[in-house]
Structure formats: structure tokens, C-alpha cells
Scaffold this active site. Structure first.
Site, short mmCIF file in Angstrom:
data_model
loop_
_atom_site.label_atom_id
_atom_site.label_comp_id
_atom_site.label_asym_id
_atom_site.label_seq_id
_atom_site.Cartn_x
_atom_site.Cartn_y
_atom_site.Cartn_z
N CYS A 1 -3.83 -0.76 -2.32
CA CYS A 1 -3.96 0.55 -2.53
C CYS A 1 -4.94 0.81 -3.51
CB CYS A 1 -2.60 1.08 -2.68
SG CYS A 1 -2.68 2.82 -2.94
N ASP B 1 0.99 -1.12 -0.06
CA ASP B 1 0.09 0.09 0.00
C ASP B 1 1.03 1.37 0.11
OD1 ASP B 1 -2.50 1.58 0.23
OD2 ASP B 1 -1.71 1.76 2.08
N SER B 2 0.43 2.58 -0.38
CA SER B 2 1.06 3.84 -0.07
C SER B 2 1.56 3.98 1.16
CB SER B 2 -0.05 4.87 -0.77
OG SER B 2 -0.91 4.91 0.08
N HIS C 1 -8.51 3.62 3.54
CA HIS C 1 -8.85 4.56 4.93
C HIS C 1 -10.16 4.60 5.05
CE1 HIS C 1 -4.84 5.93 4.20
NE2 HIS C 1 -4.69 6.36 5.22
N1 DGL Z 1 -4.11 3.95 -0.04
C1 DGL Z 1 -4.58 4.92 -0.94
C2 DGL Z 1 -5.90 4.60 -1.67
O1 DGL Z 1 -6.40 3.44 -1.12
C3 DGL Z 1 -4.87 6.23 0.15
C4 DGL Z 1 -3.75 7.12 0.50
C5 DGL Z 1 -3.00 7.53 -0.51
O2 DGL Z 1 -3.58 8.61 -1.06
O3 DGL Z 1 -2.07 7.11 -0.70
O4 DGL Z 1 -6.09 4.99 -2.59
#
Ligand code: DGL
Length: 269
Positions: free
Chosen positions: A74, A11-12, A187
Site C-alpha cells: 500500500c 495492503d489496505s 490500483h
Molecule cells: N492501497 C492504497 C494505496 O496504494 C489505495 C487504496 C486505499 O486508499 O486504501 O495507497
């Protein structure tokens, strides 16, 4: 690589822990290696080319840990990078968009589906495309909710400010009369209660995190790659600030993470 190899998840940042939480629930025997790119979060405000590049680097890092498949937790990465990752790497790659879209397309009763996500995810149009693939009669109302990610990271899960912001973001979805809303960002499951209250109890919320965990189980089962013995402890790697990861992770995972299980990635950024 065999059935005892780990499932790689990236994930990010730490939002993908909502996916890990669901995987631990549905697949308690699987070993999980998680990478959170905390040095470069957020991805949701970045360009397609940056997101694809980061996603490739994250996948290569997981492959260096001998994973048997890669789960892209992500939504922003899943929106842009899945075809590239599938083409270039020798393991199955699963993203969150298709499972979430398929579920929403199946459960809507009035064919009006709302999608809330980061700007990158919304701009990619992938949720809409995938929903229409499964339900050509659907009408999709998309809404980027940029402030939701920082609110969650701040731990403001149900404050007056959060409720007010939810009211404003969700107004177009309510006006359109959607009966189903996809939580299209790692999130947003943490804002589930506020979102449900704002939309009303008659609206079904689809959590992409649950849907992808179900899909991982299906895919591993079909290819005879489910780990059958033991109970595994997930391992976590981040590209920056491991202490902070441990602190915030509790909200996402619903339990404490021992600092020892968090390793700061090197040579990555
Ligand atoms: N993990 C990102 C998503 O699901 C959210 C947080 C980000 O913008 O990196 O798109």
C-alpha cells in the site's frame, strides 16, 4: 524463520494484488502470505496516525505467520509507516515509494516527473522527497486522484466516465510537460491504458508494483534468503468480505482465486 518462510505482503484491501502479481511473475518459488485489510479500506483518505496504527497491526498479523520479510504494498502505508515498522519489527520491511521514486528519477529525460496517488500519499510528500534524493534537478508535479480507486473497484477500467476523469486529473501533468509519471497507488496499474492514452505514448509510466518486486528479489538474493525449490501457492487473508475479495481479485491478479485460499482474518479489527 528461514529461506522457506513466506514473504508477507499487506495492503489496505485488494489493490496490493498488483504487487502480488508482479512477485508471482518474478519470484515464482516464493511463498506469499497476503493480508488485505478490507474491513478498513480505504487508507488513502485517513490520517497519518490511523495509517501507522493499522500498518503495525497488519505487520504483527503477518509476523504471527512467521514471514521472513514484510512488503508494504500500500502506497499510503508506505508513505507514513515504513520508519516505524523498520524500527519495531525484527524482519526486513520494504515499501513501494522508494523503488518507484528511484526508477522515475533514473528514467526521466527532461527532469519533469508527475506523481499520481491517493491524498494521503501525496500529502506525505514522500514521493517528492525520494525523487529529489536520487535526482536533485527533478521538478515533481503531484496530483491526488481520489476517484481512481472507486473506479477500479467498480471495474470501470476504460469507460467514458473514467476517460473523462483521467483527462481532468492529468491535465496539470500534461501542462507541465512531464515525461514520466509514477503510478503511486496500488490500483492505478489497472488504469494504465487510459492513463497512457491520456498522457501520450512518449510519456513513461513507472509502476511501483513492478519496482518493488524487483527490489524484493534483490534483497532476498543478497541475503541468501531466496527460496530455491518448488512452486508455491499464495495464501490470502482479509479482515472482511472474503467472497467479494475473490470476485474483484480476478481483475488485479489476472487469474481466478479459489475461495478456499481466502481466509477471513479474526481478532484483528
Ligand atoms: N492501497 C492504497 C494505496 O496504494 C489505495 C487504496 C486505499 O486508499 O486504501 O495507497
Amino acid at each position: 524463520m528461514d529461506r522457506n518462510s513466506a514473504v508477507g505482503v499487506f495492503d489496505s484491501g485488494l489493490g496490493g494484488l498488483t504487487v502480488v502479481k508482479e512477485m508471482l511473475r518474478l519470484l515464482p518459488k516464493e511463498r506469499i502470505v497476503y493480508f488485505g485489510d478490507t474491513a478498513r479500506v480505504p487508507y488513502g483518505t485517513k490520517s497519518r496516525s490511523a495509517i501507522v496504527r493499522f500498518s503495525r497491526e497488519n505487520t504483527e498479523l503477518l509476523l504471527s505467520r512467521d514471514v521472513k520479510m514484510v512488503v508494504v504494498a500500500c502506497n499510503s502505508s508506505s508513505s507514513y509507516a515504513i520508519p516505524v515498522l523498520k524500527k519495531h519489527y525484527p524482519v526486513p520491511v520494504l515499501g513501494v515509494i522508494e523503488p518507484g521514486a528511484r526508477k522515475a528519477a533514473a528514467v526521466t529525460r527532461n527532469n519533469r516527473i508527475g506523481v499520481i496517488a491517493t491524498a494521503a500519499t501525496i500529502n506525505s510528500g514522500q514521493y517528492t522527497r525520494n525523487i529529489l534524493k536520487y535526482n536533485p534537478d527533478a521538478q515533481v508535479i503531484s496530483q491526488p486522484c481520489a476517484l481512481f480507486v472507486p473506479l477500479v473497484e467498480e471495474g470501470w477500467l476504460d469507460t467514458a466516465a473514467t476517460r473523462q476523469i483521467a483527462l481532468e486529473y492529468l491535465a496539470p501533468l500534461k501542462e507541465a510537460g512531464v515525461d514520466t509519471v509514477i503510478l503511486g497507488c496500488t490500483h492505478y496499474p489497472l488504469l494504465r491504458e487510459v492513463i497512457q492514452r491520456t498522457m501520450g505514448t512518449q510519456v513513461t509510466l513507472v509502476d511501483s508494483a513492478t519496482e518493488i518486486a524487483v527490489r524484493v528479489r534483490e534483497l532476498l538474493g543478497r541475503s541468501d534468503m531466496l527460496r530455491v525449490r518448488g512452486r508455491a501457492v499464495p495464501r490470502f487473508y482479509v479482515s472482511d468480505k472474503p467472497q467479494e475479495f475473490g470476485r474483484i481479485a480476478k481483475n488485479f491478479l489476472g487469474r481466478e482465486l479459489k475461495a478456499a485460499k481466502i481466509t477471513q482474518g479474526t481478532g484483528h479489527v
